[in-house]
Design a protein around this motif. Structure first.
Motif, PDB file in Angstrom:
ATOM      1  N   ALA A 103      48.564  49.961  37.904  1.00  0.00           N
ATOM      2  CA  ALA A 103      48.899  48.534  37.833  1.00  0.00           C
ATOM      3  C   ALA A 103      48.907  47.922  39.231  1.00  0.00           C
ATOM      4  CB  ALA A 103      50.256  48.340  37.154  1.00  0.00           C
ATOM      5  N   ASP A 107      46.545  44.987  40.540  1.00  0.00           N
ATOM      6  CA  ASP A 107      47.189  43.780  41.069  1.00  0.00           C
ATOM      7  C   ASP A 107      46.638  43.442  42.449  1.00  0.00           C
ATOM      8  OD1 ASP A 107      49.203  41.655  41.008  1.00  0.00           O
ATOM      9  OD2 ASP A 107      50.223  42.823  42.555  1.00  0.00           O
ATOM     10  N   LEU A 124      45.284  41.117  33.145  1.00  0.00           N
ATOM     11  CA  LEU A 124      45.578  41.798  31.883  1.00  0.00           C
ATOM     12  C   LEU A 124      45.743  43.307  32.090  1.00  0.00           C
ATOM     13  CD1 LEU A 124      43.200  39.809  29.522  1.00  0.00           C
ATOM     14  CD2 LEU A 124      45.720  39.839  29.434  1.00  0.00           C
ATOM     15  N   LYS A 127      49.176  43.908  33.409  1.00  0.00           N
ATOM     16  CA  LYS A 127      50.157  43.811  32.315  1.00  0.00           C
ATOM     17  C   LYS A 127      50.097  45.059  31.428  1.00  0.00           C
ATOM     18  CE  LYS A 127      50.295  38.774  31.908  1.00  0.00           C
ATOM     19  NZ  LYS A 127      49.958  37.624  31.062  1.00  0.00           N
ATOM     20  N   GLU A 128      48.882  45.485  31.121  1.00  0.00           N
ATOM     21  CA  GLU A 128      48.716  46.654  30.253  1.00  0.00           C
ATOM     22  C   GLU A 128      49.362  47.893  30.867  1.00  0.00           C
ATOM     23  OE1 GLU A 128      45.313  49.732  28.569  1.00  0.00           O
ATOM     24  OE2 GLU A 128      44.641  47.917  29.617  1.00  0.00           O
ATOM     25  N   ASN A 130      51.578  48.117  33.315  1.00  0.00           N
ATOM     26  CA  ASN A 130      53.029  47.986  33.448  1.00  0.00           C
ATOM     27  C   ASN A 130      53.693  48.260  32.100  1.00  0.00           C
ATOM     28  OD1 ASN A 130      53.378  47.487  36.218  1.00  0.00           O
ATOM     29  ND2 ASN A 130      52.930  45.316  35.960  1.00  0.00           N
ATOM     30  N   LYS A 131      53.059  47.791  31.029  1.00  0.00           N
ATOM     31  CA  LYS A 131      53.577  48.041  29.679  1.00  0.00           C
ATOM     32  C   LYS A 131      53.483  49.532  29.345  1.00  0.00           C
ATOM     33  CE  LYS A 131      54.786  45.224  27.315  1.00  0.00           C
ATOM     34  NZ  LYS A 131      56.154  44.683  27.099  1.00  0.00           N
ATOM     35  N   ILE A 176      47.168  44.083  24.652  1.00  0.00           N
ATOM     36  CA  ILE A 176      46.759  43.588  25.974  1.00  0.00           C
ATOM     37  C   ILE A 176      45.429  44.213  26.366  1.00  0.00           C
ATOM     38  CG2 ILE A 176      47.350  43.513  28.432  1.00  0.00           C
ATOM     39  CD1 ILE A 176      50.353  43.586  27.505  1.00  0.00           C
TER      40      ILE A 176
END
Length: 193
Positions: A103, A107, A124, A127-128, A130-131, A176
């Motif tokens: 991530a 980023d 995205l 986000k993916e 991190n999720k 995501i």
């Protein structure tokens, strides 16, 4: 007329130089971004390996715990299961760290000067992963619950709760990922294999 042509040629030369610098700058940003994405992708592959290891250790933990339940009073089996639980937690922690690393790389790449669709894709992916890091952190709750449990039923209740949360986080991460995949599929000129 000669001065005017000379000034015009100078201006054209300056504009060409500016365009060349801009093109190189944009190319370098994309090149940097691709390098960071490759590093992120490598971290994802490492995360997957750690996750496979964690799941295998959790499976062994469950098998040994099940044996302990069938052979009531067999504390050595429970101790063995808890040993596998500790190993599984360590593997989950490694997977979580690699998800966070991925991530972070995505980023960092997304902060460069890039095509807007590529940036959207990278947002995205951040986000993916991190999720997914959150998912892995949650998943280690199953072996942790075994270590902390004082009763079989208490562990089962906690494990069921953790598994439900993992399923929810998995669905969110997959959703995501689907959005990112759609951007990639809809923009083949930006995303080359």
């Amino acid at each position: 007329m000669i001065k005017r042509n000379s000034a015009l040629n100078g201006l054209v030369a300056l504009l060409l130089l500016f365009a060349a610098v801009l093109a190189c700058s944009t190319g370098n940003e994309t090149e940097k971004a691709n390098k960071l994405v490759n590093e992120g992708n490598a971290a994802v592959q490492e995360a997957k390996q750690h996750l496979i290891e964690a799941e295998q250790l959790k499976k062994k933990m469950l098998e040994v715990f099940s044996r302990a339940a069938h052979e009531r009073g067999e504390d050595s089996h429970l101790d063995d299961a808890r040993g596998f639980a500790k190993q599984a937690i360590a593997a989950y922690e490694s997977a979580e760290a690699k998800c966070k690393e991925a991530a972070s790389k995505y980023d960092e790449a997304g902060r460069l000067k890039l095509n807007d669709k590529f940036k959207e894709y990278l947002v995205l992916k951040v986000k993916e992963y991190n999720k997914r890091a959150e998912l892995v952190q949650t998943a280690k709750g199953v072996p942790q619950a075994l270590i902390d449990s004082e009763s079989r039923q208490g562990w089962i209740n906690k494990a069921n709760s953790v598994n439900a949360k993992v399923d929810q986080l998995s669905k969110e991460a997959d959703d995501i990922a689907s959005q990112a995949d759609k951007i990639q599929k809809d923009n083949p000129d930006i995303f080359k294999s």
